[in-house]
Scaffold this motif. Sequence first.
Motif, short mmCIF file in Angstrom:
data_model
loop_
_atom_site.label_atom_id
_atom_site.label_comp_id
_atom_site.label_asym_id
_atom_site.label_seq_id
_atom_site.Cartn_x
_atom_site.Cartn_y
_atom_site.Cartn_z
N ALA A 469 0.83 -1.22 0.00
CA ALA A 469 0.00 0.00 0.00
C ALA A 469 0.86 1.26 0.00
CB ALA A 469 -0.92 -0.02 1.23
N PHE A 470 1.97 1.18 0.74
CA PHE A 470 2.90 2.32 0.76
C PHE A 470 3.49 2.57 -0.62
CE2 PHE A 470 7.30 3.82 1.44
CZ PHE A 470 7.02 5.07 1.94
N LEU A 471 3.86 1.47 -1.31
CA LEU A 471 4.40 1.64 -2.67
C LEU A 471 3.36 2.26 -3.61
CD1 LEU A 471 6.40 -1.69 -3.13
CD2 LEU A 471 7.32 0.58 -2.68
N ASP A 472 2.09 1.84 -3.45
CA ASP A 472 1.04 2.40 -4.29
C ASP A 472 0.85 3.89 -4.04
OD1 ASP A 472 0.65 -0.07 -5.39
OD2 ASP A 472 -0.96 -0.63 -3.98
N LEU A 473 0.97 4.30 -2.76
CA LEU A 473 0.87 5.72 -2.44
C LEU A 473 1.99 6.52 -3.08
CD1 LEU A 473 -0.17 5.56 1.32
CD2 LEU A 473 -1.60 6.25 -0.62
N LEU A 474 3.21 5.93 -3.06
CA LEU A 474 4.34 6.61 -3.70
C LEU A 474 4.09 6.79 -5.20
CD1 LEU A 474 7.43 4.95 -1.98
CD2 LEU A 474 6.53 7.24 -1.59
N ALA A 477 1.54 9.47 -5.92
CA ALA A 477 2.07 10.81 -5.69
C ALA A 477 3.13 11.19 -6.70
CB ALA A 477 2.62 10.93 -4.28
N GLY A 478 3.42 10.31 -7.65
CA GLY A 478 4.43 10.61 -8.66
C GLY A 478 5.83 10.33 -8.19
N LEU A 479 5.99 9.53 -7.15
CA LEU A 479 7.33 9.22 -6.63
C LEU A 479 7.67 7.75 -6.84
CD1 LEU A 479 7.15 11.23 -3.30
CD2 LEU A 479 8.20 11.91 -5.44
N GLY A 480 7.14 7.12 -7.85
CA GLY A 480 7.42 5.71 -8.12
C GLY A 480 8.85 5.46 -8.50
N GLN A 481 9.53 6.56 -9.03
CA GLN A 481 10.94 6.37 -9.39
C GLN A 481 11.82 6.06 -8.19
OE1 GLN A 481 12.12 9.87 -11.50
NE2 GLN A 481 11.06 9.29 -13.39
#
Length: 538
Positions: A469-474, A477-481
């Motif tokens: 879930a934390f990864l999905d939030l990142l 928010a445009g911070l997947g990189q």
Amino acid sequence: MIDSVKIRRQSTLDFYSHYEFLCAIQDSVPLKTVKANLNQGILELNADRIKAADWAPLLKAIRHNKTLISIVIRSFHQQGLGESGAERHKTHVRRRIPAIRSKDLTSQLGKAIRGCLTMSSALKNLGLEGLLLRERDLIFLTQGLAKTSSLESLSLAHCPIGDGGLETICQSVRNSAIIKSVNFTGCNLTWRGAEHLANVLKHQAMKRHGEAWAESLRYRRPDLDCMAGLRRITLNCNTLVGDQGARAFAECLGEDLWLKALDLQQCGISNDGAKSLLDAFQTNTTLVILDVRKNPLIDHTLMKKLNERVLMNGNSASSEYKWLTSPSSKDVLRPKSKKRTIVLGSGRKGKATIRIGLAPKKSIQPGKSPSDKESYSPKPLPPGAYGFLPWRTAERIELEECILKLKEERKARVKADERIMELEVENARLRNLNFSLSEVLHAQSVTNMILEDEGVLGSIETSFQKFHAFLDLLKDAGLGQLATMAGIDQSDFGLLGHPQMNSTVSRSAVMQKEKSFEEERQEHTQNSKVSVGEKLKN
């Protein structure tokens, strides 16, 4: 006064005259064995040969005895001893059970001995050996021992009284100031019986220490040899005494100053019990006889040390305490075998003869005569004849054969010892291997238990769900990189046997989504730059 009353009163002063008077009243003949040793004040009987009718006057005479110094009544009856089952079936004559084996007669004997111990002031030795004494008989004997004023030696050898019967006897012996020697050879005793006797020694030692302290207060030197109490205990042929019984004696011998002899032949003692007895001699200097022979579990070197330490104490001892040569319980009651004579050779100076034991003769059925082979005995060869062998030469040949057999046995023993060492090494290796395997199995079992626990698996699954879930939030928010730069992939956190949260999204789809997001960001920046340029132109 009536003549019979005068005779009865006078006969109480003489045992045999009283016995004759009682036999005359009963119309019976006095036994010859009763009179055998009466000139020395000793009554020694074989109870198996006395009929039931002859016991009544004898027991009455014993009850009123005041002159005898020693009374010894023995029984050698052992049913089936020394015979195999086949030999028992071959015998046609049924063995007669002695009258002394009955309950009523042993009870009467106990009462007679109780009366003799109570009345007599001359009786010093009492022996009831091989008799089947019940609990009631032992109680009668104990009552007599509590009232005796002269008895010094008590022997119940080969009476199967057990530990319970010995405890009953010890109740009177512990408080007796006269009894010096007790003999309980072959009485079916265990280490508990040894503890009963050890407690008697401790109880008497406390009294003696009090007497010695009282004498020292009067500025006197206490004479330890003149003090009352036990001086000799014989427990031979009680194989269940063992090391625990030996340790019980060793505890009280360390501080005892009065016991002179302790006989423990054939008592099942090993090296542990012998070492505890040897340690007791560090403080004991009065025990002059400690007989632990016929205990094959004691090493020869340890036996030698123990005997040397005992002999050191016996240098200044009185000669009345001597080493016993008592055989085992089986040898005592074994009938004597017949002898035969064999002439090995003859010479000028005479014939050399040797007597050897014969096996019991086979029973011959009626109507049959022994065969010639059984009755034939070869005649000795004369000197000079073919096959003649002098007896010295025969003995020398036999000695050489024995020496050869001894050498072979020594070699076999050395090989056996080597094999034992090899087996011990192999056993130690296997034991270590088994220990390591058990540790590995234990670790695997602990790991399996942890993984099988549903609570642990549930907590692990929830933690992974939260991380996804934390990864999905990142990513939203445009911070997947950040996750891709850290080398974190969502498939790395999938549980075994459970589907991943975004199982439909492959790695290529994720990369395409990231690329489209980057293109949108570039277009947005270009559009913003164009809008800013137009505003500046206007």
